[in-house]
Design a protein around this motif. Sequence first.
Motif, PDB file in Angstrom:
ATOM      1  N   UNK A 178     -18.781  -0.737 -21.482  1.00 42.74           N
ATOM      2  CA  UNK A 178     -18.965   0.137 -20.938  1.00 42.74           C
ATOM      3  C   UNK A 178     -19.283  -0.038 -20.057  1.00 42.74           C
ATOM      4  N   UNK A 179     -19.611  -0.577 -19.673  1.00 42.98           N
ATOM      5  CA  UNK A 179     -19.354  -1.033 -17.958  1.00 42.98           C
ATOM      6  C   UNK A 179     -18.614  -1.291 -17.110  1.00 42.98           C
ATOM      7  N   UNK A 180     -18.709  -1.627 -15.715  1.00 45.24           N
ATOM      8  CA  UNK A 180     -17.150  -2.246 -15.045  1.00 45.24           C
ATOM      9  C   UNK A 180     -17.642  -3.080 -13.604  1.00 45.24           C
ATOM     10  N   UNK A 181     -18.933  -3.218 -13.326  1.00 44.04           N
ATOM     11  CA  UNK A 181     -19.871  -3.955 -12.475  1.00 44.04           C
ATOM     12  C   UNK A 181     -21.143  -4.717 -12.932  1.00 44.04           C
ATOM     13  N   UNK A 182     -21.046  -6.322 -13.445  1.00 42.73           N
ATOM     14  CA  UNK A 182     -21.791  -6.194 -13.455  1.00 42.73           C
ATOM     15  C   UNK A 182     -22.634  -7.588 -12.486  1.00 42.73           C
ATOM     16  N   UNK A 183     -23.762  -7.305 -12.296  1.00 42.47           N
ATOM     17  CA  UNK A 183     -24.843  -7.641 -11.171  1.00 42.47           C
ATOM     18  C   UNK A 183     -25.650  -8.547 -11.311  1.00 42.47           C
ATOM     19  N   UNK A 184     -25.840  -9.253 -10.854  1.00 35.34           N
ATOM     20  CA  UNK A 184     -26.880 -10.303 -11.209  1.00 35.34           C
ATOM     21  C   UNK A 184     -28.093 -10.250 -10.120  1.00 35.34           C
ATOM     22  N   UNK A 185     -28.741 -10.228 -10.626  1.00 33.69           N
ATOM     23  CA  UNK A 185     -30.013  -9.792  -9.688  1.00 33.69           C
ATOM     24  C   UNK A 185     -30.687 -11.268  -8.889  1.00 33.69           C
ATOM     25  N   UNK A 186     -31.538 -10.622  -8.107  1.00 30.00           N
ATOM     26  CA  UNK A 186     -31.739 -11.399  -7.125  1.00 30.00           C
ATOM     27  C   UNK A 186     -32.432 -12.460  -7.602  1.00 30.00           C
ATOM     28  N   UNK A 187     -34.166 -12.005  -8.218  1.00 32.85           N
ATOM     29  CA  UNK A 187     -34.593 -13.272  -9.287  1.00 32.85           C
ATOM     30  C   UNK A 187     -33.765 -13.585 -10.272  1.00 32.85           C
ATOM     31  N   UNK A 188     -32.847 -13.852 -10.678  1.00 33.11           N
ATOM     32  CA  UNK A 188     -32.006 -14.705 -11.910  1.00 33.11           C
ATOM     33  C   UNK A 188     -31.011 -15.555 -10.724  1.00 33.11           C
ATOM     34  N   UNK A 189     -30.906 -14.888  -9.412  1.00 38.40           N
ATOM     35  CA  UNK A 189     -30.446 -15.666  -8.743  1.00 38.40           C
ATOM     36  C   UNK A 189     -30.733 -17.387  -8.645  1.00 38.40           C
ATOM     37  N   UNK A 190     -31.880 -16.652  -7.814  1.00 41.89           N
ATOM     38  CA  UNK A 190     -33.215 -17.651  -7.419  1.00 41.89           C
ATOM     39  C   UNK A 190     -33.617 -18.099  -8.921  1.00 41.89           C
ATOM     40  N   UNK A 191     -33.262 -18.235  -9.663  1.00 44.29           N
ATOM     41  CA  UNK A 191     -33.741 -18.971 -11.161  1.00 44.29           C
ATOM     42  C   UNK A 191     -32.900 -19.566 -11.278  1.00 44.29           C
ATOM     43  N   UNK A 192     -31.438 -19.729 -11.360  1.00 43.11           N
ATOM     44  CA  UNK A 192     -30.714 -20.078 -11.726  1.00 43.11           C
ATOM     45  C   UNK A 192     -29.472 -20.691 -11.296  1.00 43.11           C
ATOM     46  N   UNK A 193     -29.729 -20.033 -10.235  1.00 43.30           N
ATOM     47  CA  UNK A 193     -28.271 -20.433  -8.761  1.00 43.30           C
ATOM     48  C   UNK A 193     -27.478 -20.130  -9.167  1.00 43.30           C
ATOM     49  N   UNK A 194     -26.229 -20.845  -7.913  1.00 44.73           N
ATOM     50  CA  UNK A 194     -25.101 -20.024  -8.054  1.00 44.73           C
ATOM     51  C   UNK A 194     -24.880 -20.522  -9.439  1.00 44.73           C
ATOM     52  N   UNK A 195     -25.117 -21.505  -9.967  1.00 41.75           N
ATOM     53  CA  UNK A 195     -24.024 -21.871 -11.924  1.00 41.75           C
ATOM     54  C   UNK A 195     -24.409 -20.426 -12.385  1.00 41.75           C
ATOM     55  N   UNK A 196     -24.883 -19.496 -12.400  1.00 39.94           N
ATOM     56  CA  UNK A 196     -24.886 -18.168 -13.345  1.00 39.94           C
ATOM     57  C   UNK A 196     -23.778 -17.539 -12.727  1.00 39.94           C
ATOM     58  N   UNK A 197     -23.337 -17.179 -11.169  1.00 43.20           N
ATOM     59  CA  UNK A 197     -22.425 -16.551 -11.241  1.00 43.20           C
ATOM     60  C   UNK A 197     -21.528 -17.629 -11.747  1.00 43.20           C
ATOM     61  N   UNK A 198     -21.048 -18.094 -11.622  1.00 40.56           N
ATOM     62  CA  UNK A 198     -20.095 -18.950 -12.143  1.00 40.56           C
ATOM     63  C   UNK A 198     -20.080 -18.902 -13.732  1.00 40.56           C
ATOM     64  N   UNK A 199     -20.573 -19.527 -14.537  1.00 45.92           N
ATOM     65  CA  UNK A 199     -21.323 -18.791 -15.990  1.00 45.92           C
ATOM     66  C   UNK A 199     -20.660 -16.894 -15.909  1.00 45.92           C
ATOM     67  N   UNK A 200     -20.986 -16.365 -15.273  1.00 48.13           N
ATOM     68  CA  UNK A 200     -21.245 -15.080 -15.687  1.00 48.13           C
ATOM     69  C   UNK A 200     -18.802 -14.688 -15.665  1.00 48.13           C
ATOM     70  N   UNK A 201     -18.851 -14.816 -14.586  1.00 49.24           N
ATOM     71  CA  UNK A 201     -17.305 -14.619 -13.966  1.00 49.24           C
ATOM     72  C   UNK A 201     -16.555 -15.258 -15.182  1.00 49.24           C
ATOM     73  N   UNK A 202     -16.397 -16.350 -15.946  1.00 49.88           N
ATOM     74  CA  UNK A 202     -15.874 -17.294 -16.796  1.00 49.88           C
ATOM     75  C   UNK A 202     -16.235 -16.560 -17.688  1.00 49.88           C
TER      76      UNK A 202
END
Length: 229
Positions: A45-69
């Motif tokens: 139902x959504x177009x854009x998945x935003x990874x919030x600042x607390x999530x990125x600070x907690x998990x690092x760049x790896x969460x971005x890669x995981x989400x895009x994959x």
Amino acid sequence: MQTWNKHLNKKILLKPTITMAKLQVAIDLLTTAEALALAEKVAPYIDIIELGTPLIKSEGLAVITAMKNAFPDKIVFADFKTADAGALEAEMAFKAGADLVTVLATTGNATIEGAVKAAKQFGKGVVVDTIGEADRVKRAQEVTALGVEFVELHAGLDEQAQSGYSIQVLIDEAARVGVPVSIAGGVNINNIAAVKQAGVKVAVAGASLYSAADPAAAAKALREALDAA
């Protein structure tokens, strides 16, 4: 008539209309597993998945890669809220798999310009986040000229918690700003029609989705209300 970023409207000319508004989920959870689980529920139902600042600070760049994959067909938005080293931090986000990255409106133009330069190199985009900005409308108009994709009119959680806060402030700003913007600051089923009618390009929903008893149902309802408005 003008073109808007290829990540948001691929090969589509943007007409002066509000019918093309996108729906963005802001994921402010703290683990990759939780973020992926939520994204799985709301993705249809959504177009854009935003990874919030607390999530990125907690998990690092790896969460971005995981989400895009996991969701290669979705626009992945890394909410870095960069305040310095714009080119470097934007490059970090894009190499990790982000399509969009945020830079703070309160930082200097040089930082925004650096991020935009990196975005052009990677074929990605920069969003300027106005959280903490005293005059969101004026700054949005200024930074749009620097080549950013759009500006997020943003009232953060602390601002929303203040007595008397109303998302109507952002809606009114969007209606008069005259440049491509999103609204983030309490978007929900009760106000999403007004958000869209203000002319936004993106409606950003956070707690109304990730705190819902049934996030999928909440996302579906928001999508239907957005499209119908």
